[in-house]
Scaffold this active site. Sequence first.
Site, short mmCIF file in Angstrom:
data_model
loop_
_atom_site.label_atom_id
_atom_site.label_comp_id
_atom_site.label_asym_id
_atom_site.label_seq_id
_atom_site.Cartn_x
_atom_site.Cartn_y
_atom_site.Cartn_z
CD GLU A 150 -10.12 -1.43 -18.59
OE1 GLU A 150 -10.36 -1.06 -17.43
OE2 GLU A 150 -8.96 -1.54 -19.04
NE ARG A 151 -9.44 -1.70 -23.36
CZ ARG A 151 -8.84 -0.61 -23.83
NH1 ARG A 151 -9.42 0.15 -24.74
NH2 ARG A 151 -7.67 -0.25 -23.37
CE LYS A 168 -4.23 -5.58 -15.64
NZ LYS A 168 -4.96 -4.79 -16.64
CD GLU A 224 -2.42 -3.62 -19.37
OE1 GLU A 224 -3.58 -3.65 -18.95
OE2 GLU A 224 -2.12 -3.70 -20.58
NE ARG A 276 -6.82 -11.25 -16.48
CZ ARG A 276 -6.48 -10.16 -17.16
NH1 ARG A 276 -5.84 -9.17 -16.58
NH2 ARG A 276 -6.77 -10.05 -18.44
CE LYS A 327 -5.29 -10.29 -21.54
NZ LYS A 327 -5.20 -8.89 -21.98
CG ASP A 338 -4.05 -7.24 -24.92
OD1 ASP A 338 -4.87 -8.05 -24.51
OD2 ASP A 338 -4.09 -6.02 -24.65
CD GLU A 356 -8.06 -13.09 -19.50
OE1 GLU A 356 -7.43 -13.45 -18.48
OE2 GLU A 356 -8.22 -11.90 -19.80
CD GLU A 411 -8.70 -4.24 -25.62
OE1 GLU A 411 -8.94 -5.22 -24.87
OE2 GLU A 411 -7.77 -3.44 -25.42
CD1 TRP A 467 1.62 -0.31 -23.52
CD2 TRP A 467 1.52 1.67 -22.47
NE1 TRP A 467 1.24 -0.54 -22.21
CE2 TRP A 467 1.17 0.66 -21.54
CE3 TRP A 467 1.52 2.99 -22.04
CZ2 TRP A 467 0.82 0.93 -20.21
CZ3 TRP A 467 1.17 3.26 -20.72
CH2 TRP A 467 0.82 2.24 -19.81
C1 GCV Z 1 -8.61 -4.88 -18.12
C2 GCV Z 1 -5.55 -4.94 -22.39
C3 GCV Z 1 -6.74 -4.02 -22.37
C4 GCV Z 1 -7.01 -3.51 -20.97
C5 GCV Z 1 -7.20 -4.72 -20.06
C6 GCV Z 1 -5.95 -5.56 -20.12
C7 GCV Z 1 -6.07 -6.83 -19.29
O1 GCV Z 1 -4.37 -4.24 -22.12
O2 GCV Z 1 -6.50 -2.96 -23.26
O3 GCV Z 1 -8.17 -2.74 -21.01
O4 GCV Z 1 -7.47 -4.32 -18.74
O5 GCV Z 1 -5.72 -5.96 -21.44
O6 GCV Z 1 -6.39 -7.85 -19.85
O7 GCV Z 1 -5.85 -6.77 -18.09
#
Ligand code: GCV
Length: 724
Positions: free
Chosen positions: A186-187, A306, A310, A343, A379, A384, A406, A412, A562
Site C-alpha cells: 500500500e502506497r 490501526k 478508515e 496509531r 502523524k 495526512d 510517524e 504518497e 475525502w
Molecule cells: C495504510 C492514508 C493512506 C492510506 C493509509 C492511511 C493510514 O489515508 O492513503 O493508504 O492506510 O493513510 O495511514 O492508515
Amino acid sequence: MSRTKAIFLFFMLQITLVFAQSPPGYDLWLGYSEIEEPALLKEYQNTFKSIYFQNGNEMLHAAERELTTGIKKMLRKLPDFEKLRNSENTVVIAKKSNLESSLLKRLAFDFDQLGADGFVIKTVLFERKQVLIVTANEDIGILYGVFGLLNLMQQRESLKHIMLSDAPKVNIRMLNHWDNLDRTVERGYAGFSLWNWQKLPEYIDQRYIDYARANASIGINAVSLTNVNANALILTPAYLEKVQALAKVFRPYGIKIYLTARFSAPIEIGGLETADPLDLNVQNWWHGKVKEIYDYIPDFGGFLVKANSEGQPGPQNYGRSHVDGANMMAMALEPFGGNVIWRAFVYSEHDTSDRAKQAYTQFVPFDGKFRDNVLVQTKNGAIDFQPREPFHPMFGAMPKTPLMMEFQITQEYLGFSTHLVFLPKLFEEVLHSDTYSKGKGSTVAKVIAGSLNQKKLTGMAGVANIGTDLNWTGHPFAQANWYGFGRMAWDPYLDSETIANEWIKATYSQNPNFITAIKSMMLTSREAVVNYMNPLGLHHIFDTGHHYGPGPWVSELSRPEWNPVYYHKADEKGIGFNRTPSGSDATAQYAPELAKIFNDPKTCPEEYLLWFHHLPWDYKLKNGHTLWDGLALKYQQGVDQVKTMIVTWDDSKQYITPEQHNEVRMLLQIQLREAKWWRDACLLYFQTFSKQALPEGVNKPTKTLAYYKSLKFPFAPGIRPQWH
Ligand code: GCV
C-alpha cells in the site's frame, strides 16, 4: 606461471569482479568506494595494519563482517584480524568489559552517557603508538560503532585525532512497512514486498540480510513487517514461523520485529464471537496469542495497531475507547517486555467537525490513561502526510503520554518514486517546530526525544519506501529519504544539510563541485514540490484513491472529507480553509502563543496561509501580489525549480557514470512533465472561481480543464490495480 595461464587467471579475475558487483544502486549508501586520496589512503592503511576484534556472538560477527567488507572495498586489502590482543594492534574493537584497564585509562571516558546503543571512536597514544579504539557498553554499541567508523571513512575523515562519541536520542527507531500478504505494498512505489512468504522460512534471500545491514548502519532497530490495514493471518502459526525466520536474520543487526495486529483477530482467527476488549475471553485470547508469538520470537517488539480508522475494526465497535483497546493489548505484552504502538490517525464520517481536529479531540482527553508500554503514534501533521502541514497539535498537548512520531518516507503525496524530493527537509521542519507547550523552545524534537516531558519510552516511525526494485526505493534519490529518516530517528536534532552531505558522499561522489551542486538541488527539492502541488498552505487536492496527480475538482465522494473541495473551499469570494475561531477553530488546539500567530493572516506564516484562512482572491500577500497572482506564481516557481534541478543534474554529469546520470535524468523529465500538469490543472480549475487572467511570468496551459478532468490512471501504483 606460463603466459597463457596468467592471461587465463587475469580474465577469470575480471569475470569474478564483474559478477561480484551488485546491480546499480543496490548497495545503497554502503558502496564503500575506493579511497583515491593518496595521503588519506596511506593513513588508513597504517591505521588498519592489525585489528584486534573482540570475539563473540553473532552480533559481533556481523560487525566484523561489515568492517571486512568496508575495508576490503575502501582500502583494497583484506584486514588483518587478531583474536588475541597483542602489542602490535593498531585498532582495538571491543566492549568496555573487554578492554584492558590501561587502555580504558587512556580513553578517559564516562561510559554511562552511552547507554546500551552508544559508542566511542577514539585514537589514543598507547605505549608510544597510535591506537584507534572502538568501544561500547554492549554488543549493539560495537555494531553501531563499526558502522560509525565506516561512515567516517566514507566521509573521508582523518582518524588520526578522532574523538567521536554518539548515542541515539530516541529508543524505538522504526520502519513501518505497509506490505500486504499478497506482496502488494500500500502506497509502495518501488516494486513488491520484500517478504517472500511462499519461500520463507527455508529460503533466506540475501536481500533480507542487506536490508538489515542498511537499517543497522543508520540505527534503525525496529520494523513492522505488514500493513496497518492488517490481515489477521499474520498472527497464525503458518506465518509466525516465517516471521521467526526473518527475526533470526534481523537479530544480529539489532532489529526487533513488530507485527500489525488486526483488532478483530480474535473473531477472524480465534473463533470468538466478539473482539470486545473488556470481554474476558478476548483478553485471554490475546494473552495466549502473545505467549505463542514470544515462543517463536523471544525478542518480539510488540503490536502496531490501526483501530477505528478508515474502516478498520477497533474498540469503538463495542462502545469502548482507544484506551480500553490499547491497554488490553499492553497487558498481554507487558510480561514479555513488548510494546503497543497505537496509531492516532483517526477521523470519522460520523463526526462533522473539521477532520484536522478529530484526532486531538479523541486522544487528548486520554492523556495519562495509557499503560506504560503504550506509545501513541501520531502523524507529523493533522491531516495526512501532505507536502506541507503545520505540526500535529497533539505533540504539544499530551505531556503524560509517550508520543511517537510517524513520518511517511514513501512519497504518497509527493510524486511517488518518480519525483526527486529530499524529505529530511520536511522532517526537520516538523521536528524544529515549537509547540510552546512549556514556553518557547518546546520543540517537537524535544517531545519525541522525551526530554520535554521526561519520557523513558520514545519512538519515531517512518512508513517505508522500500520494495523489490533493484535499487530498493525506485528513485535513486529516494534512498536518501530512507537514510535521512534513520539518521533523524537516531538524532532528531540533526539538520538536513548534514544528512544530504553524508549521503551524497557515501552514495555518489567525493567531488566537492558535485557535492555542492547536488546538495543545493536536494535542499530545494522539497520546496519545489510544495510549490507545484500545494502552495501557500493548500492541501489534499490530490486525485481520488491513488493520489496520483491533481484532482482539486473532486467533489462527489461519499464521505465529505475525502473530497478535495472540502480542503480548498474555493469559491467566487476566495480560497482556503478557515480554521480560526470564526471557522473550525482548529487553531485553538495549539498553544495560545501559536494560535494567536496562526489566527491573523498578517502574522500567519504564508506557507500555512490557506491551511488556516479563507481569503479573497485579491488579498495582498507580503510581496505585494494579490492572492491569485501569488498562487499562480508559486505554481510557476515550482515548475521552474524542477527545470533548474535538471540543469544542475546535467552539469554534474562528468562526476558520475552515464547510467547513474541517465536514470535520474529520465526521472527528472517525468517530474517536470508532472509539475506542469499540476500547475496547469490547478490553475485552470481555480481560475473558474477567481475569474482572473494568469499573471505575467506564468506559462499558459496548453490543454483544457476538461482534458485534465478526463484523465484516468488504471496503472497508478500504490493501491491494488483497478483495471475495470
Ligand atoms: C495504510 C492514508 C493512506 C492510506 C493509509 C492511511 C493510514 O489515508 O492513503 O493508504 O492506510 O493513510 O495511514 O492508515
